[in-house]
Enzyme design. Structure first.
Site, PDB file in Angstrom:
ATOM      1  CB  CYS A 111      85.222 -18.131 -19.914  1.00  0.00           C
ATOM      2  SG  CYS A 111      84.752 -19.514 -20.949  1.00  0.00           S
ATOM      3  CG  HIS A 249      82.378 -17.871 -16.530  1.00  0.00           C
ATOM      4  ND1 HIS A 249      81.812 -17.362 -17.671  1.00  0.00           N
ATOM      5  CD2 HIS A 249      82.832 -19.119 -16.853  1.00  0.00           C
ATOM      6  CE1 HIS A 249      81.938 -18.250 -18.652  1.00  0.00           C
ATOM      7  NE2 HIS A 249      82.543 -19.324 -18.179  1.00  0.00           N
ATOM      8  CG  ASN A 279      80.036 -20.753 -20.829  1.00  0.00           C
ATOM      9  OD1 ASN A 279      80.393 -19.581 -20.951  1.00  0.00           O
ATOM     10  ND2 ASN A 279      80.870 -21.719 -20.482  1.00  0.00           N
TER      11      ASN A 279
HETATM   12  O1  UT7 Z   1      83.337 -21.816 -19.295  1.00  0.00           O
HETATM   13  C1  UT7 Z   1      84.239 -22.881 -19.422  1.00  0.00           C
HETATM   14  C2  UT7 Z   1      83.570 -24.070 -20.050  1.00  0.00           C
HETATM   15  N1  UT7 Z   1      82.579 -24.680 -19.177  1.00  0.00           N
HETATM   16  C3  UT7 Z   1      82.805 -25.826 -18.581  1.00  0.00           C
HETATM   17  O2  UT7 Z   1      83.847 -26.352 -18.708  1.00  0.00           O
HETATM   18  C4  UT7 Z   1      81.732 -26.486 -17.762  1.00  0.00           C
HETATM   19  C5  UT7 Z   1      82.304 -27.442 -16.737  1.00  0.00           C
HETATM   20  N2  UT7 Z   1      81.668 -28.745 -16.677  1.00  0.00           N
HETATM   21  C6  UT7 Z   1      80.333 -28.923 -16.545  1.00  0.00           C
HETATM   22  O3  UT7 Z   1      79.582 -27.989 -16.462  1.00  0.00           O
HETATM   23  C7  UT7 Z   1      79.795 -30.335 -16.435  1.00  0.00           C
HETATM   24  O4  UT7 Z   1      80.869 -31.242 -16.229  1.00  0.00           O
HETATM   25  C8  UT7 Z   1      79.004 -30.748 -17.716  1.00  0.00           C
HETATM   26  C9  UT7 Z   1      77.678 -30.004 -17.769  1.00  0.00           C
HETATM   27  C10 UT7 Z   1      79.805 -30.449 -18.946  1.00  0.00           C
HETATM   28  C11 UT7 Z   1      78.691 -32.259 -17.680  1.00  0.00           C
HETATM   29  O5  UT7 Z   1      77.985 -32.564 -16.493  1.00  0.00           O
HETATM   30  P1  UT7 Z   1      78.391 -33.863 -15.664  1.00  0.00           P
HETATM   31  O6  UT7 Z   1      77.433 -33.969 -14.564  1.00  0.00           O
HETATM   32  O7  UT7 Z   1      79.847 -33.718 -15.298  1.00  0.00           O
HETATM   33  O8  UT7 Z   1      78.129 -35.019 -16.704  1.00  0.00           O
HETATM   34  P2  UT7 Z   1      79.160 -36.110 -17.252  1.00  0.00           P
HETATM   35  O9  UT7 Z   1      80.190 -35.460 -18.099  1.00  0.00           O
HETATM   36  O10 UT7 Z   1      79.601 -36.928 -16.101  1.00  0.00           O
HETATM   37  O11 UT7 Z   1      78.214 -36.986 -18.174  1.00  0.00           O
HETATM   38  C12 UT7 Z   1      77.214 -37.819 -17.616  1.00  0.00           C
HETATM   39  C13 UT7 Z   1      76.521 -38.582 -18.743  1.00  0.00           C
HETATM   40  C14 UT7 Z   1      77.481 -39.269 -19.723  1.00  0.00           C
HETATM   41  O12 UT7 Z   1      76.894 -40.509 -20.063  1.00  0.00           O
HETATM   42  P3  UT7 Z   1      77.398 -41.896 -19.396  1.00  0.00           P
HETATM   43  O13 UT7 Z   1      78.843 -41.980 -19.722  1.00  0.00           O
HETATM   44  O14 UT7 Z   1      77.132 -41.726 -17.943  1.00  0.00           O
HETATM   45  O15 UT7 Z   1      76.545 -42.897 -20.068  1.00  0.00           O
HETATM   46  C15 UT7 Z   1      77.475 -38.377 -20.922  1.00  0.00           C
HETATM   47  O16 UT7 Z   1      77.725 -39.080 -22.128  1.00  0.00           O
HETATM   48  O17 UT7 Z   1      75.748 -37.657 -19.543  1.00  0.00           O
HETATM   49  C16 UT7 Z   1      76.061 -37.874 -20.927  1.00  0.00           C
HETATM   50  N3  UT7 Z   1      75.913 -36.600 -21.633  1.00  0.00           N
HETATM   51  C17 UT7 Z   1      74.736 -36.164 -22.122  1.00  0.00           C
HETATM   52  N4  UT7 Z   1      73.511 -36.715 -22.128  1.00  0.00           N
HETATM   53  C18 UT7 Z   1      72.525 -36.011 -22.719  1.00  0.00           C
HETATM   54  C19 UT7 Z   1      76.863 -35.666 -21.877  1.00  0.00           C
HETATM   55  N5  UT7 Z   1      76.318 -34.618 -22.537  1.00  0.00           N
HETATM   56  C20 UT7 Z   1      74.996 -34.914 -22.705  1.00  0.00           C
HETATM   57  C21 UT7 Z   1      73.920 -34.217 -23.280  1.00  0.00           C
HETATM   58  N6  UT7 Z   1      72.698 -34.811 -23.263  1.00  0.00           N
HETATM   59  N7  UT7 Z   1      74.068 -33.010 -23.857  1.00  0.00           N
END
Ligand code: UT7
Length: 376
Positions: A111, A249, A279
């Site tokens: 990125c 970014h 993104n």
């Molecule tokens: O440019 C470089 C790449 N970008 C990144 O690396 C982005 C960095 N990370 C992030 O932006 C955030 O960590 C995310 C947006 C990816 C995830 O947000 P989060 O608040 O950290 O969510 P999480 O990973 O803690 O997931 C929370 C819950 C999980 O369910 P459980 O385990 O709590 O039951 C996930 O399975 O949300 C669930 N989940 C979803 N639910 C609905 C994960 N993806 C989805 C989805 N729709 N698309």
């Protein structure tokens, strides 16, 4: 002293829009989750190759600068999405532009590729190696996204933009940079399926399995971008108040807000495009820069901060002093061919190719990828 002025800019966004509702037709996800966790509402899906997008963006940037492609010394193609690895993509853009005397470099730091490309081209101009360069940030992630994985499939989009850099006696352009890599965490963002590791393993291009530890990346991204921003400002004696614009970014609205807070810069000064483009990896910063210019948000002589992070985990923050011109010298009639499919149709085609038997992709791919962890 020679500086590298940014004299041209142009973007090329594919027209087909993939909404959160579209994603929820084939993934267990919804608009409420995606919007509240990421700020994203829409992203684009390209019907053309990454070289075609880059060429249109570069032609627009060259027209903006009033520069003939024949006068280019350097094309830097920044991004992860290549039509082929050999020949490289920059050579395809060089050919399409008619930039016959330009060197052509692909630069992949995920990125951050555009920002690293801007730093590289600036250094080459400032040391006298070249005088005129085009730097592109482009991605075509839709073609190799693992569309069965909701953790990543909702986050990314396609797009491109380019800038022209020219040698100048005026103190402007990128004047400071902090570049780094948190390599201990390099496995937190990994697209399995590309590269020599996978040769002879019955994995064709587009078949991918993404390792993605979103929470780790989130924390490390905020820390690295904030620290790099504070350092680059301190190194150059520029205060947070003096910064007119932050063009970060765009991986997640919450990451952007946290970085701005740590750097002591109010969100009114931050360009945000994540809601409409998601993104786009290497393309996010240049697309947001072009949008800032086209909407009159870049003022002559202003300080602009560009923090970014990506796979590797590479990170950076660039400090740019804008010059006196914020309007194009000319425009180009270069455009993409019309798109006759919806974004959802195009994604469904990729999904069908990835999973021709209608089985769960993760189930289909995991055994083949399980063996492919050399060097860890
Ligand atoms: O440019 C470089 C790449 N970008 C990144 O690396 C982005 C960095 N990370 C992030 O932006 C955030 O960590 C995310 C947006 C990816 C995830 O947000 P989060 O608040 O950290 O969510 P999480 O990973 O803690 O997931 C929370 C819950 C999980 O369910 P459980 O385990 O709590 O039951 C996930 O399975 O949300 C669930 N989940 C979803 N639910 C609905 C994960 N993806 C989805 C989805 N729709 N698309």
């Amino acid at each position: 002293m020679t500086y590298a002025a940014i004299t041209g800019w142009g973007s090329c966004m594919p027209p087909a829009v993939l909404t959160n509702e579209d994603l929820s037709t084939f993934l267990d996800t919804n608009d409420e989750w995606i919007s509240s966790r990421t700020g994203m509402k829409e992203r684009r899906v390209s019907h053309v190759s990454a070289i075609e997008m880059s060429t249109v963006a570069a032609k627009r940037a060259l027209a903006c600068a009033g520069l003939d492609p024949a006068d280019l010394d350097l094309v830097i193609y920044g991004g992860v999405s290549n039509d082929e690895l050999c020949p490289n993509s920059a050579s395809g853009v060089q050919l399409a532009l008619g930039a016959t005397k330009a060197a052509a470099i692909d630069l992949n730091t995920a990125c951050t590729s555009f920002c690293y490309g801007l730093a590289t081209a600036t250094a080459m101009i400032r040391t006298g190696m070249v005088r005129n360069a085009v730097v592109i940030g482009v991605e075509l992630i839709s073609r190799y996204m693992d569309w069965s994985n909701r953790n990543v499939a909702v986050l990314f989009g396609d797009g491109s933009a380019a800038v022209v850099l020219q040698a100048s006696d005026h103190e402007e352009g990128m004047l400071g940079s902090v570049l780094g890599c948190d390599a201990e965490a390099r496995q937190t963002l990994r697209v399995r399926g590309f590269g020599c590791t996978y040769a002879g393993r019955d994995i064709s291009f587009g078949d991918t399995l993404w390792d993605f530890d979103g929470q780790q990346i989130f924390k490390r991204a905020v820390n690295a971008m904030a620290a790099a921003s504070v350092k680059v400002l301190a190194d150059h004696g520029v205060s947070a108040e003096e910064v007119s614009l932050v063009i970060p970014h765009q991986a997640n609205l919450r990451i952007i807000e946290s970085v701005a807070k740590y750097a002591g810069i109010p969100m009114e000064k931050v360009i945000v495009t994540v809601q409409k483009y998601g993104n786009m990896s290497a393309a996010t910063v240049p697309v947001a820069l072009v949008e800032a210019l086209e909407t009159g948000r870049v003022k002559p002589g202003s300080w602009i901060l560009m923090p970014a992070f990506g796979g590797g985990l590479t990170y950076c923050s660039l400090l740019v002093k804008w010059g006196s011109r914020v309007t194009p010298l000319g425009t180009s009639d270069a455009a993409l061919p019309p798109c006759n499919e919806t974004a959802l149709d195009m994604v469904n085609r990729v999904r069908a190719n990835q999973d021709p038997h209608g089985r769960s992709l993760a189930g289909l791919m995991a055994p083949r990828f399980a063996e492919t962890r050399p060097g860890e």
